[in-house]
Design a protein around this motif. Sequence first.
Motif, PDB file in Angstrom:
ATOM      1  N   ASN A  23       0.811  -1.224   0.000  1.00 10.50           N
ATOM      2  CA  ASN A  23       0.000   0.000   0.000  1.00 10.50           C
ATOM      3  C   ASN A  23       0.844   1.275   0.000  1.00 10.50           C
ATOM      4  O   ASN A  23       0.418   2.321   0.503  1.00 10.50           O
ATOM      5  N   THR A  24       2.048   1.207  -0.546  1.00  9.81           N
ATOM      6  CA  THR A  24       2.917   2.394  -0.601  1.00  9.81           C
ATOM      7  C   THR A  24       3.229   2.821  -2.033  1.00  9.81           C
ATOM      8  O   THR A  24       3.539   3.989  -2.272  1.00  9.81           O
ATOM      9  N   ARG A  25       3.186   1.879  -2.973  1.00  3.15           N
ATOM     10  CA  ARG A  25       3.594   2.184  -4.343  1.00  3.15           C
ATOM     11  C   ARG A  25       2.700   3.243  -4.981  1.00  3.15           C
ATOM     12  O   ARG A  25       3.195   4.182  -5.629  1.00  3.15           O
ATOM     13  N   ASP A  26       1.386   3.107  -4.809  1.00  2.90           N
ATOM     14  CA  ASP A  26       0.466   4.052  -5.444  1.00  2.90           C
ATOM     15  C   ASP A  26       0.746   5.482  -4.982  1.00  2.90           C
ATOM     16  O   ASP A  26       0.788   6.414  -5.796  1.00  2.90           O
ATOM     17  N   ALA A  27       0.952   5.644  -3.684  1.00  4.02           N
ATOM     18  CA  ALA A  27       1.203   6.980  -3.135  1.00  4.02           C
ATOM     19  C   ALA A  27       2.503   7.564  -3.673  1.00  4.02           C
ATOM     20  O   ALA A  27       2.581   8.767  -3.970  1.00  4.02           O
ATOM     21  N   LYS A  28       3.526   6.734  -3.821  1.00  2.20           N
ATOM     22  CA  LYS A  28       4.807   7.215  -4.346  1.00  2.20           C
ATOM     23  C   LYS A  28       4.656   7.685  -5.792  1.00  2.20           C
ATOM     24  O   LYS A  28       5.210   8.725  -6.179  1.00  2.20           O
ATOM     25  N   ILE A  29       3.926   6.919  -6.597  1.00  3.95           N
ATOM     26  CA  ILE A  29       3.746   7.303  -8.005  1.00  3.95           C
ATOM     27  C   ILE A  29       2.926   8.589  -8.110  1.00  3.95           C
ATOM     28  O   ILE A  29       3.273   9.505  -8.869  1.00  3.95           O
ATOM     29  N   LYS A  30       1.858   8.671  -7.329  1.00  9.60           N
ATOM     30  CA  LYS A  30       1.002   9.861  -7.384  1.00  9.60           C
ATOM     31  C   LYS A  30       1.748  11.100  -6.879  1.00  9.60           C
ATOM     32  O   LYS A  30       1.650  12.184  -7.473  1.00  9.60           O
ATOM     33  N   THR A  31       2.493  10.944  -5.785  1.00 14.92           N
ATOM     34  CA  THR A  31       3.150  12.096  -5.162  1.00 14.92           C
ATOM     35  C   THR A  31       4.463  12.465  -5.839  1.00 14.92           C
ATOM     36  O   THR A  31       4.698  13.641  -6.185  1.00 14.92           O
ATOM     37  N   SER A  32       5.338  11.477  -6.029  1.00 15.86           N
ATOM     38  CA  SER A  32       6.682  11.780  -6.534  1.00 15.86           C
ATOM     39  C   SER A  32       6.725  11.905  -8.053  1.00 15.86           C
ATOM     40  O   SER A  32       7.432  12.771  -8.584  1.00 15.86           O
ATOM     41  N   PHE A  33       5.969  11.065  -8.772  1.00  5.45           N
ATOM     42  CA  PHE A  33       5.995  11.130 -10.236  1.00  5.45           C
ATOM     43  C   PHE A  33       5.009  12.173 -10.748  1.00  5.45           C
ATOM     44  O   PHE A  33       5.414  13.231 -11.247  1.00  5.45           O
ATOM     45  N   PHE A  34       3.727  11.919 -10.591  1.00  4.19           N
ATOM     46  CA  PHE A  34       2.746  12.886 -11.091  1.00  4.19           C
ATOM     47  C   PHE A  34       2.785  14.187 -10.299  1.00  4.19           C
ATOM     48  O   PHE A  34       2.532  15.264 -10.853  1.00  4.19           O
ATOM     49  N   GLY A  35       3.135  14.103  -9.000  1.00  3.30           N
ATOM     50  CA  GLY A  35       3.207  15.312  -8.193  1.00  3.30           C
ATOM     51  C   GLY A  35       4.334  16.242  -8.584  1.00  3.30           C
ATOM     52  O   GLY A  35       4.340  17.415  -8.204  1.00  3.30           O
ATOM     53  N   SER A  36       5.302  15.736  -9.351  1.00  2.00           N
ATOM     54  CA  SER A  36       6.415  16.569  -9.823  1.00  2.00           C
ATOM     55  C   SER A  36       6.092  17.263 -11.141  1.00  2.00           C
ATOM     56  O   SER A  36       6.918  18.020 -11.668  1.00  2.00           O
ATOM     57  N   MET A  37       4.917  16.999 -11.678  1.00  5.89           N
ATOM     58  CA  MET A  37       4.519  17.584 -12.961  1.00  5.89           C
ATOM     59  C   MET A  37       3.629  18.800 -12.747  1.00  5.89           C
ATOM     60  O   MET A  37       3.195  19.091 -11.636  1.00  5.89           O
ATOM     61  N   VAL A  38       3.337  19.491 -13.851  1.00 15.22           N
ATOM     62  CA  VAL A  38       2.316  20.533 -13.833  1.00 15.22           C
ATOM     63  C   VAL A  38       0.998  19.899 -14.265  1.00 15.22           C
ATOM     64  O   VAL A  38       0.983  18.859 -14.931  1.00 15.22           O
ATOM     65  N   ASP A  39      -0.113  20.513 -13.864  1.00 17.86           N
ATOM     66  CA  ASP A  39      -1.437  19.984 -14.205  1.00 17.86           C
ATOM     67  C   ASP A  39      -1.530  18.512 -13.808  1.00 17.86           C
ATOM     68  O   ASP A  39      -1.731  17.627 -14.641  1.00 17.86           O
ATOM     69  N   THR A  40      -1.383  18.253 -12.520  1.00 14.51           N
ATOM     70  CA  THR A  40      -1.244  16.879 -12.045  1.00 14.51           C
ATOM     71  C   THR A  40      -2.564  16.119 -11.894  1.00 14.51           C
ATOM     72  O   THR A  40      -2.545  14.910 -11.697  1.00 14.51           O
ATOM     73  N   ALA A  41      -3.694  16.798 -11.979  1.00 14.75           N
ATOM     74  CA  ALA A  41      -4.967  16.140 -11.658  1.00 14.75           C
ATOM     75  C   ALA A  41      -5.447  15.187 -12.746  1.00 14.75           C
ATOM     76  O   ALA A  41      -6.000  14.126 -12.452  1.00 14.75           O
ATOM     77  N   LEU A  42      -5.237  15.554 -14.020  1.00 14.25           N
ATOM     78  CA  LEU A  42      -5.819  14.784 -15.115  1.00 14.25           C
ATOM     79  C   LEU A  42      -4.827  14.534 -16.243  1.00 14.25           C
ATOM     80  O   LEU A  42      -3.953  15.357 -16.513  1.00 14.25           O
ATOM     81  N   LEU A  43      -4.996  13.386 -16.903  1.00 12.11           N
ATOM     82  CA  LEU A  43      -4.406  13.138 -18.213  1.00 12.11           C
ATOM     83  C   LEU A  43      -5.537  13.301 -19.211  1.00 12.11           C
ATOM     84  O   LEU A  43      -6.610  12.711 -19.044  1.00 12.11           O
ATOM     85  N   THR A  44      -5.341  14.097 -20.232  1.00 19.53           N
ATOM     86  CA  THR A  44      -6.415  14.369 -21.185  1.00 19.53           C
ATOM     87  C   THR A  44      -5.928  14.154 -22.612  1.00 19.53           C
ATOM     88  O   THR A  44      -4.720  14.113 -22.880  1.00 19.53           O
ATOM     89  N   GLY A  45      -6.884  14.036 -23.527  1.00 19.35           N
ATOM     90  CA  GLY A  45      -6.484  13.879 -24.915  1.00 19.35           C
ATOM     91  C   GLY A  45      -7.641  13.613 -25.846  1.00 19.35           C
ATOM     92  O   GLY A  45      -8.806  13.579 -25.437  1.00 19.35           O
ATOM     93  N   THR A  46      -7.289  13.420 -27.101  1.00 20.21           N
ATOM     94  CA  THR A  46      -8.259  13.136 -28.149  1.00 20.21           C
ATOM     95  C   THR A  46      -7.707  12.036 -29.045  1.00 20.21           C
ATOM     96  O   THR A  46      -6.512  12.048 -29.380  1.00 20.21           O
ATOM     97  N   ILE A  47      -8.556  11.102 -29.433  1.00 23.92           N
ATOM     98  CA  ILE A  47      -8.141  10.033 -30.333  1.00 23.92           C
ATOM     99  C   ILE A  47      -8.422  10.430 -31.776  1.00 23.92           C
ATOM    100  O   ILE A  47      -9.507  10.918 -32.097  1.00 23.92           O
TER     101      ILE A  47
END
Length: 208
Positions: free
Chosen positions: A100-124
């Motif tokens: 129960n630690t991996r998810d938090a690390k990815i959300k906080t350290s990986f996505f949390g280090s980006m801008v606009d961290t809430a959503l991944l968006t796009g168009t096919i």
Amino acid sequence: MKKLNILLLCLSLSIVACKKDKKETKTPEAEATTAEVFVAKPEATSVKWTAYKTTDKVGVGGEFTTVNFEEKSGATPEEALNGLKFSIPVSSLFTNDATNTRDAKIKTSFFGSMVDTALLTGTIAYTNGNCIANLTMNGVTHELPLEVAIGDERRVTLKGTMNLADWNALDALAALNKVCFDLHKGADGVSKTWEDVAIQVETYLRKS
């Protein structure tokens, strides 16, 4: 009497012709109800990913349990998917980690280090047999080529490989490797987190 016979003959021919016209004539409404329609719906869609660690490139799998997109339909699977807009909440990331630690690390350290961290968006974009997801992550929009397989019962599988450098996400990757340094070491003692991430999307195109 002769005139009466001629009148009856004309009346019979008129009735037969009328019945034939009614049988062969189809209204636009009737044709529309028989046409097949494909509709992409989020509840029938899964988004899975595989990242890699250690110099042996050991896979670590996960998924996003929530995907949202504008409901779109088409006469063919290609038409239903082309132009489909989607958004994926980062908070829905799930790796089924027993600690129960991996998810938090990815959300906080990986996505949390980006801008606009809430959503991944796009168009096919899916035309002429070629499929591309114009994916926005870390404030960068970049094309992600996808292989498409359409199976029985309207099931569609999309596969591609992201190179995180294309989304300027190497600093975020380094931040993740820092908090997972020992966990990402292989037999050679080298800690490594790879830049490429495999993506697999499965969806089911339903009738409207």
